[in-house]
Design a protein around this motif. Structure first.
Motif, PDB file in Angstrom:
ATOM      1  N   ASP A 110      47.485  67.144  66.644  1.00 21.40           N
ATOM      2  CA  ASP A 110      47.237  68.592  66.637  1.00 21.40           C
ATOM      3  C   ASP A 110      45.910  68.872  65.912  1.00 21.40           C
ATOM      4  O   ASP A 110      45.867  69.598  64.918  1.00 21.40           O
ATOM      5  CB  ASP A 110      48.399  69.309  65.938  1.00 21.40           C
ATOM      6  N   ARG A 140      41.237  65.902  70.953  1.00 19.96           N
ATOM      7  CA  ARG A 140      42.623  65.670  71.387  1.00 19.96           C
ATOM      8  C   ARG A 140      42.710  64.732  72.582  1.00 19.96           C
ATOM      9  O   ARG A 140      43.641  63.905  72.676  1.00 19.96           O
ATOM     10  CB  ARG A 140      43.292  67.008  71.715  1.00 19.96           C
ATOM     11  N   GLY A 144      44.788  61.309  72.541  1.00 20.83           N
ATOM     12  CA  GLY A 144      45.805  61.017  73.553  1.00 20.83           C
ATOM     13  C   GLY A 144      45.564  59.673  74.217  1.00 20.83           C
ATOM     14  O   GLY A 144      46.499  58.886  74.433  1.00 20.83           O
ATOM     15  N   ASP A 156      51.691  65.062  76.724  1.00 20.95           N
ATOM     16  CA  ASP A 156      50.513  65.546  77.444  1.00 20.95           C
ATOM     17  C   ASP A 156      50.019  66.849  76.810  1.00 20.95           C
ATOM     18  O   ASP A 156      50.772  67.816  76.698  1.00 20.95           O
ATOM     19  CB  ASP A 156      50.892  65.767  78.907  1.00 20.95           C
ATOM     20  N   LYS A 157      48.771  66.873  76.407  1.00 22.96           N
ATOM     21  CA  LYS A 157      48.241  68.051  75.714  1.00 22.96           C
ATOM     22  C   LYS A 157      48.216  69.290  76.609  1.00 22.96           C
ATOM     23  O   LYS A 157      48.196  70.421  76.117  1.00 22.96           O
ATOM     24  CB  LYS A 157      46.833  67.775  75.187  1.00 22.96           C
ATOM     25  N   ASP A 158      48.184  69.084  77.923  1.00 22.18           N
ATOM     26  CA  ASP A 158      48.129  70.207  78.858  1.00 22.18           C
ATOM     27  C   ASP A 158      49.508  70.765  79.206  1.00 22.18           C
ATOM     28  O   ASP A 158      49.619  71.752  79.926  1.00 22.18           O
ATOM     29  CB  ASP A 158      47.408  69.781  80.143  1.00 22.18           C
ATOM     30  N   ASP A 159      50.539  70.116  78.704  1.00 21.00           N
ATOM     31  CA  ASP A 159      51.907  70.579  78.928  1.00 21.00           C
ATOM     32  C   ASP A 159      52.379  71.245  77.644  1.00 21.00           C
ATOM     33  O   ASP A 159      52.640  70.577  76.641  1.00 21.00           O
ATOM     34  CB  ASP A 159      52.808  69.390  79.285  1.00 21.00           C
ATOM     35  N   GLN A 160      52.478  72.561  77.647  1.00 17.10           N
ATOM     36  CA  GLN A 160      52.787  73.310  76.432  1.00 17.10           C
ATOM     37  C   GLN A 160      54.081  72.861  75.770  1.00 17.10           C
ATOM     38  O   GLN A 160      54.192  72.844  74.537  1.00 17.10           O
ATOM     39  CB  GLN A 160      52.849  74.808  76.745  1.00 17.10           C
ATOM     40  N   SER A 163      53.159  68.955  74.462  1.00 13.85           N
ATOM     41  CA  SER A 163      51.899  68.573  73.812  1.00 13.85           C
ATOM     42  C   SER A 163      52.069  68.061  72.381  1.00 13.85           C
ATOM     43  O   SER A 163      51.296  67.222  71.924  1.00 13.85           O
ATOM     44  CB  SER A 163      50.924  69.748  73.829  1.00 13.85           C
TER      45      SER A 163
END
Length: 229
Positions: A110, A140, A144, A156-160, A163
């Motif tokens: 984070d 990030r 990852g 996955d950072k794009d999956d709220q 992430s």
């Protein structure tokens, strides 16, 4: 015609003694080899290269950690669940080892919130005194990818919803930059150590309120082995 002489009883007994000695030697060699195999640490892979910023605004890379034995975790400072447990278990390990050649690499998933300043406050709150315990932050996407290279799960950072999800597994790295581990009871390498707490001594049921940390003891033992190499 002269009859062939029969082997004397003494000669027969002597041959039998030699055979028994050879058999005992083979058995002892097998036992010794098996003991060494179980006590030795498996080389999983070469640890991935990394370069990130620590809580003191210093660039820290895997090269800086050469010559040291260290543990790698992925976490984030605001985590309300397993991260405090992982941090506290690593603090216990750090205090038990108390060696200038031991370090910890705690990588934030984070980085938007975990600035060097925030991580410094987090380290102070945790009571970290080891100068080789680095709380790292950075890009990030880079972090990852690094988690993937270590083969430690990070969401996955794009999956709220995913992430900030991550594994409680810890990688142990030796002085030469190799990820190492012990062999399990089944004879197979365990690959990673758990930083979690459990309801049971065997470490089967992870729990936030668990009172058992079976891998903590194993980790301390194996760090000490690597420090002696």
């Amino acid at each position: 015609m002269t009859k062939p002489k029969k082997a004397s009883g003494f000669g027969m007994n002597k041959m039998l003694v030699y055979q028994m000695i050879a058999l005992v030697a083979i058995v002892l060699a097998f036992i010794a080899g098996n003991y060494f195999f179980k006590k030795s640490l498996h080389t999983v892979m070469k640890a991935p290269n990394f370069e990130l910023i620590d809580q003191n605004n210093r660039r820290i890379s895997n090269t800086d950690m050469l010559g040291k034995v260290y543990v790698v975790e992925f976490f984030y400072a605001r985590c309300p669940t397993i991260c405090p447990i992982m941090n506290n278990n690593l603090k216990f390990v750090d205090q038990a080892i108390s060696n200038k050649d031991f370090g910890i690499i705690s990588i934030s998933i984070d980085p938007e919130n975990d600035t060097p300043e925030f991580l410094k406050a987090h380290a102070k709150k945790l009571g970290v005194t080891n100068p080789n315990w680095h709380f790292l932050t950075g890009n990030r996407d880079y972090i990852g990818d690094l988690a993937n290279e270590f083969d430690i799960y990070v969401g996955d950072k794009d999956d709220q919803s995913e992430s900030l999800n991550h594994s409680g597994m810890l990688a142990l790295v030796d002085k030469e930059g190799n990820v190492r581990c012990r062999f399990g009871k089944d004879g197979l390498p365990i690959l990673y150590y758990s930083g979690l707490n459990y309801d049971d001594k065997e470490g089967k049921n992870a729990s936030l309120k668990g009172k058992f940390q079976p891998d903590r003891k194993l980790l301390i033992e194996d760090i000490q082995k690597l420090l002696e190499e």
